[in-house]
Design an enzyme around this catalytic site. Structure first.
Site, PDB file in Angstrom:
ATOM      1  N   ASN A  89      -2.763  43.009  -2.034  1.00 44.02           N
ATOM      2  CA  ASN A  89      -2.533  42.168  -3.214  1.00 44.02           C
ATOM      3  C   ASN A  89      -2.722  40.670  -2.943  1.00 44.02           C
ATOM      4  O   ASN A  89      -2.922  39.900  -3.881  1.00 44.02           O
ATOM      5  CB  ASN A  89      -1.116  42.436  -3.731  1.00 44.02           C
ATOM      6  CG  ASN A  89      -0.675  41.450  -4.781  1.00 44.02           C
ATOM      7  OD1 ASN A  89      -1.033  41.573  -5.946  1.00 44.02           O
ATOM      8  ND2 ASN A  89       0.078  40.418  -4.367  1.00 44.02           N
ATOM      9  N   TYR A 155     -13.894  32.826  -6.877  1.00 44.02           N
ATOM     10  CA  TYR A 155     -12.817  33.804  -7.108  1.00 44.02           C
ATOM     11  C   TYR A 155     -13.382  35.079  -7.752  1.00 44.02           C
ATOM     12  O   TYR A 155     -13.098  36.204  -7.311  1.00 44.02           O
ATOM     13  CB  TYR A 155     -11.753  33.174  -8.014  1.00 44.02           C
ATOM     14  CG  TYR A 155     -10.632  34.101  -8.398  1.00 44.02           C
ATOM     15  CD1 TYR A 155      -9.617  34.399  -7.499  1.00 44.02           C
ATOM     16  CD2 TYR A 155     -10.582  34.695  -9.668  1.00 44.02           C
ATOM     17  CE1 TYR A 155      -8.586  35.260  -7.850  1.00 44.02           C
ATOM     18  CE2 TYR A 155      -9.561  35.552 -10.022  1.00 44.02           C
ATOM     19  CZ  TYR A 155      -8.562  35.824  -9.112  1.00 44.02           C
ATOM     20  OH  TYR A 155      -7.546  36.684  -9.459  1.00 44.02           O
ATOM     21  N   ALA A 157     -16.404  36.187  -7.654  1.00 39.18           N
ATOM     22  CA  ALA A 157     -17.231  36.908  -6.667  1.00 39.18           C
ATOM     23  C   ALA A 157     -16.337  37.707  -5.723  1.00 39.18           C
ATOM     24  O   ALA A 157     -16.647  38.850  -5.364  1.00 39.18           O
ATOM     25  CB  ALA A 157     -18.081  35.916  -5.884  1.00 39.18           C
ATOM     26  N   ILE A 188      -1.218  37.331 -15.916  1.00 36.57           N
ATOM     27  CA  ILE A 188       0.129  37.812 -15.623  1.00 36.57           C
ATOM     28  C   ILE A 188       1.008  36.595 -15.307  1.00 36.57           C
ATOM     29  O   ILE A 188       0.577  35.684 -14.590  1.00 36.57           O
ATOM     30  CB  ILE A 188       0.114  38.770 -14.402  1.00 36.57           C
ATOM     31  CG1 ILE A 188      -0.941  39.876 -14.588  1.00 36.57           C
ATOM     32  CG2 ILE A 188       1.507  39.359 -14.162  1.00 36.57           C
ATOM     33  CD1 ILE A 188      -0.761  40.792 -15.781  1.00 36.57           C
TER      34      ILE A 188
HETATM   35  P1  NAP Z   1       0.885  34.006  -6.505  1.00 32.80           P
HETATM   36  O1  NAP Z   1       2.017  33.985  -7.445  1.00 32.80           O
HETATM   37  O2  NAP Z   1       0.195  32.722  -6.182  1.00 32.80           O
HETATM   38  O3  NAP Z   1       1.332  34.729  -5.147  1.00 32.80           O
HETATM   39  C1  NAP Z   1       0.357  34.906  -4.145  1.00 32.80           C
HETATM   40  C2  NAP Z   1       0.969  35.658  -2.993  1.00 32.80           C
HETATM   41  O4  NAP Z   1      -0.059  35.880  -2.011  1.00 32.80           O
HETATM   42  C3  NAP Z   1       2.076  34.883  -2.291  1.00 32.80           C
HETATM   43  O5  NAP Z   1       3.009  35.801  -1.776  1.00 32.80           O
HETATM   44  C4  NAP Z   1       1.337  34.219  -1.141  1.00 32.80           C
HETATM   45  O6  NAP Z   1       2.234  33.882  -0.086  1.00 32.80           O
HETATM   46  C5  NAP Z   1       0.364  35.321  -0.765  1.00 32.80           C
HETATM   47  N1  NAP Z   1      -0.823  34.883  -0.023  1.00 32.80           N
HETATM   48  C6  NAP Z   1      -1.717  33.932  -0.356  1.00 32.80           C
HETATM   49  N2  NAP Z   1      -2.624  33.816   0.626  1.00 32.80           N
HETATM   50  C7  NAP Z   1      -2.298  34.725   1.588  1.00 32.80           C
HETATM   51  C8  NAP Z   1      -2.845  35.069   2.835  1.00 32.80           C
HETATM   52  N3  NAP Z   1      -3.917  34.444   3.334  1.00 32.80           N
HETATM   53  N4  NAP Z   1      -2.258  36.049   3.553  1.00 32.80           N
HETATM   54  C9  NAP Z   1      -1.154  36.685   3.078  1.00 32.80           C
HETATM   55  N5  NAP Z   1      -0.587  36.399   1.900  1.00 32.80           N
HETATM   56  C10 NAP Z   1      -1.156  35.412   1.177  1.00 32.80           C
HETATM   57  O7  NAP Z   1      -0.280  34.974  -7.027  1.00 32.80           O
HETATM   58  P2  NAP Z   1      -0.258  36.126  -8.133  1.00 32.80           P
HETATM   59  O8  NAP Z   1      -0.545  35.505  -9.432  1.00 32.80           O
HETATM   60  O9  NAP Z   1       0.920  36.983  -7.979  1.00 32.80           O
HETATM   61  O10 NAP Z   1      -1.566  36.940  -7.697  1.00 32.80           O
HETATM   62  C11 NAP Z   1      -1.477  38.013  -6.786  1.00 32.80           C
HETATM   63  C12 NAP Z   1      -2.802  38.773  -6.780  1.00 32.80           C
HETATM   64  O11 NAP Z   1      -3.104  39.176  -8.108  1.00 32.80           O
HETATM   65  C13 NAP Z   1      -3.984  37.950  -6.306  1.00 32.80           C
HETATM   66  O12 NAP Z   1      -4.867  38.766  -5.567  1.00 32.80           O
HETATM   67  C14 NAP Z   1      -4.652  37.516  -7.589  1.00 32.80           C
HETATM   68  O13 NAP Z   1      -6.027  37.271  -7.429  1.00 32.80           O
HETATM   69  C15 NAP Z   1      -4.391  38.733  -8.452  1.00 32.80           C
HETATM   70  N6  NAP Z   1      -4.436  38.448  -9.880  1.00 32.80           N
HETATM   71  C16 NAP Z   1      -3.472  37.694 -10.469  1.00 32.80           C
HETATM   72  C17 NAP Z   1      -3.534  37.463 -11.849  1.00 32.80           C
HETATM   73  C18 NAP Z   1      -2.485  36.677 -12.569  1.00 32.80           C
HETATM   74  O14 NAP Z   1      -2.619  36.461 -13.775  1.00 32.80           O
HETATM   75  N7  NAP Z   1      -1.388  36.274 -11.929  1.00 32.80           N
HETATM   76  C19 NAP Z   1      -4.590  37.983 -12.587  1.00 32.80           C
HETATM   77  C20 NAP Z   1      -5.565  38.737 -11.950  1.00 32.80           C
HETATM   78  C21 NAP Z   1      -5.474  38.970 -10.596  1.00 32.80           C
HETATM   79  P3  NAP Z   1       1.859  32.797   1.055  1.00 32.80           P
HETATM   80  O15 NAP Z   1       1.231  31.625   0.342  1.00 32.80           O
HETATM   81  O16 NAP Z   1       3.151  32.498   1.743  1.00 32.80           O
HETATM   82  O17 NAP Z   1       0.904  33.488   1.975  1.00 32.80           O
END
Ligand code: NAP
Length: 259
Positions: A89, A155, A157, A188
């Site tokens: 994730n 992103y 890609a 989300i």
């Molecule tokens: P978020 O709130 O920014 O949380 C991101 C999480 O990933 C944090 O726990 C962060 O912790 C961790 N992270 C970031 N870089 C990392 C790395 N190199 N190694 C390990 N952990 C890492 O993001 P989110 O919105 O929940 O998104 C989570 C996933 O869902 C992502 O893949 C994103 O692309 C996908 N997504 C999100 C949405 C949305 O609307 N929120 C929509 C589509 C897809 P640290 O910074 O401490 O590592």
């Protein structure tokens, strides 16, 4: 009623916040033993502490680094005796338009979102194979596989690349009864999306037929289904979790919806 995942060993990357934390919480509520991974250990431990039940713990791991993924897998094996489910994730979504995007911007997003997925899967494969069955659930996105958004070409890609990855991984891992699927969230409500600001959230909400952003649970329950025994004949597939966001032909399709 799905077969319980009680006692299963689960790794969720990017679990200190947002969707990953939601997946960890929902899986732990089902009785799974969950290892939360993120780069910031203190934040991952704080997230683990918020989840009741004592079946969760944290590990520091940067998914873009092979050695961190190996340590993460080893930690799950030591604490839980193996790995049953891997949720890839972890992801970042910094914006940069094409005229301004540096090679470093591109590399950072692809390294974490796409290479990180490959490295996490590869590190966990021996343990998943040893179980005789396994589940891999990747958090992709609608952005890239289905839609585009200015500033997120790198992103998009990376997220489309994840789908190319799972389709071949699903074939290669079928003999070991390991399935590889993806959830494609729309918008989300997470810390990461919250940081895009109230204007982004208000405009995005008006573009979603369900007229709300998703919750982390909306995504987590789709991941839970793909991780279930009952989803064992589904591999290399995707579930869009977006409140209908990708459906309207144009903004006109939404004009009279709530009048
Ligand atoms: P978020 O709130 O920014 O949380 C991101 C999480 O990933 C944090 O726990 C962060 O912790 C961790 N992270 C970031 N870089 C990392 C790395 N190199 N190694 C390990 N952990 C890492 O993001 P989110 O919105 O929940 O998104 C989570 C996933 O869902 C992502 O893949 C994103 O692309 C996908 N997504 C999100 C949405 C949305 O609307 N929120 C929509 C589509 C897809 P640290 O910074 O401490 O590592």
């Amino acid at each position: 009623m799905l077969t319980s995942i009680e006692g299963r060993s689960v790794i969720v990357t990017g679990a200190s916040k947002g969707i990953g934390k939601g997946i960890a919480r929902v899986f732990a509520q089902q009785g799974a033993r969950v290892l939360l991974a993120a780069r910031d250990l203190a934040q991952a431990e704080a997230a683990a502490a918020e989840i009741p039940g004592g079946l969760v713990s944290a590990v520091a791991a940067d998914v873009s680094k092979a050695e961190d993924n190996l340590r993460m897998a080893e930690t799950a094996i030591q604490r839980h005796g193996g790995i049953d489910i891997l949720c890839c994730n972890a992801g970042i979504f910094p914006a940069a338009k094409l005229f301004d995007m540096s090679e470093a911007d591109w590399d950072q997003v692809l390294d974490i979102n796409l290479k990180g997925t490959f490295l996490s899967v590869q590190a966990c494969l021996p343990a998943l194979k040893a179980r005789g069955k396994g589940r891999i659930v990747v958090t992709s996105s609608i952005t890239g596989p289905i839609t585009g958004y200015p500033g997120w070409s790198h992103y998009g890609a990376s997220k489309a690349g994840q789908l190319g990855f799972i389709r071949t991984a699903a074939i290669e891992l079928a003999p070991f009864h390991i399935t590889v699927n993806a959830v494609l969230p729309g918008n989300i409500r997470t810390e990461g999306v919250q940081a895009l600001g109230p204007d982004y959230i208000a405009k995005m909400t008006s573009a979603i037929p369900a007229r709300r952003l998703g919750t982390v649970e909306d995504v987590a329950y789709a991941a839970l289904f793909l991780a279930s025994d009952e989803a064992g004949f589904i591999s290399g597939q995707t579930i869009v979790v977006d409140g209908g966001q990708v459906l309207p032909e144009s903004h006109m399709a939404l004009e009279d919806l709530y009048s």
